[in-house]
Design an enzyme around this catalytic site. Structure first.
Site, PDB file in Angstrom:
ATOM      1  N   SER A 186      21.052 -33.595  -3.271  1.00  8.79           N
ATOM      2  CA  SER A 186      20.805 -34.922  -3.808  1.00  8.79           C
ATOM      3  C   SER A 186      19.359 -35.044  -4.308  1.00  8.79           C
ATOM      4  CB  SER A 186      21.160 -35.977  -2.753  1.00  8.79           C
ATOM      5  OG  SER A 186      21.304 -37.249  -3.329  1.00  8.79           O
ATOM      6  N   ASP A 227      28.051 -36.195  -4.049  1.00 13.23           N
ATOM      7  CA  ASP A 227      26.793 -35.926  -3.346  1.00 13.23           C
ATOM      8  C   ASP A 227      26.954 -34.858  -2.265  1.00 13.23           C
ATOM      9  OD1 ASP A 227      24.450 -36.202  -1.703  1.00 13.23           O
ATOM     10  OD2 ASP A 227      24.220 -38.254  -2.419  1.00 13.23           O
TER      11      ASP A 227
END
Length: 274
Positions: free
Chosen positions: A54, A166
């Site tokens: 991320s 993610d």
């Protein structure tokens, strides 16, 4: 800041061990990684590989493509972070993460993984199977964008029959991935240790991320336990959308790394005093 160390320091050598970084996710909190990296650069500690999730993948992509930490700090100060909220998917009603990709592509100059100065691995998650999907080849900006595609905020990205989101769902601090790279020592940087102490979430994005952070706690602790050294900057009071607090994030990242520096130096040089 919490630090933990696990390594038998018995031999002496004139050459430092090969250091790999596991940079965790945390939205705006990812700016704290810049402070950590500044301390490493200033102390001439070479980074041989980076695994990122991320925000950690975004920072890792920039550093691996040739930015210095100081240059990256300037980019963070100058950026208009509204690119994070552009473009809505009509099918899902969620934002699309293409704004992240465009921003990264502009700064990384369309680099592929094999053009990077430092080996990079980017962690994403398969929303259907719950598996980690790691990218170490192909398009850097695309991979880092997928790694930052927070479910519930951004629409999943379709790739070869998978729905990817993610990487924080499976490896928010990707120590396992860093271990698989050509390194001897892994330094892990976790950003969400104090997130649950930051008070009531004020925005929908913060509520979603707080819920994810609660679910992440067990696997983050497991990942940190696999690192040779793990640091958690004290970011209490700073939220996931506090993009204007660039200098404060950097300061706190620096403080955490400076506190852990003697331990890291002793690990890398096997017993040499920091």
């Amino acid at each position: 800041m919490h630090a933990r160390m696990m390594l038998d320091l018995t031999e002496n050598t004139n050459e430092p061990l090969r250091l790999g970084l596991a940079l965790g996710g945390g939205a705006a909190r990812g700016i704290a990684h810049v402070g950590v990296l500044q301390v490493l650069w200033e102390n001439h500690i070479p980074v041989r590989a980076i695994a990122g999730t991320s925000a950690g993948a975004m920072v890792g992509a920039m550093i691996a493509s040739g930015f210095t930490p100081d240059e990256l700090a300037e980019v963070a100060r100058r950026s208009n972070w509204w690119f994070l909220a552009k473009d809505v998917s009509l099918r899902s009603g969620l934002l699309r993460s293409v704004g992240i990709e465009k921003w990264l592509r502009r700064h990384t100059k369309n680099k592929s993984f094999n053009e990077l100065r430092v080996p990079l691995a980017v962690v994403t998650s398969d929303l259907v199977s719950g598996e980690s999907v790691v990218f170490a080849s192909g398009d850097v900006a695309w991979a880092a964008r997928v790694s930052a595609t927070v479910p519930g905020i951004y629409a999943p990205v379709e790739y070869q029959g998978r729905l990817l989101v993610d990487g924080g769902l499976t490896q928010n601090v990707p120590v396992t991935t860093a271990r698989e790279m050509d390194v001897d020592v892994v330094l892990a940087v976790s950003l969400n240790g104090s997130f649950l102490d930051s008070g009531k979430p004020e925005r929908p994005a913060e509520a979603i991320q707080q819920a994810i952070s609660i679910l992440q706690r067990a696997h983050v602790e497991e990942q940190l336990g696999r690192a040779d050294l793990a640091i958690t900057p004290n970011l209490a009071g700073l939220g996931l959308t506090d993009f204007r607090a660039v200098d404060e994030f950097i300061r706190l990242g620096r403080e955490a790394m400076e506190s852990a520096l003697p331990k890291l130096q002793s690990i890398l040089w096997k017993g040499m005093e920091g």
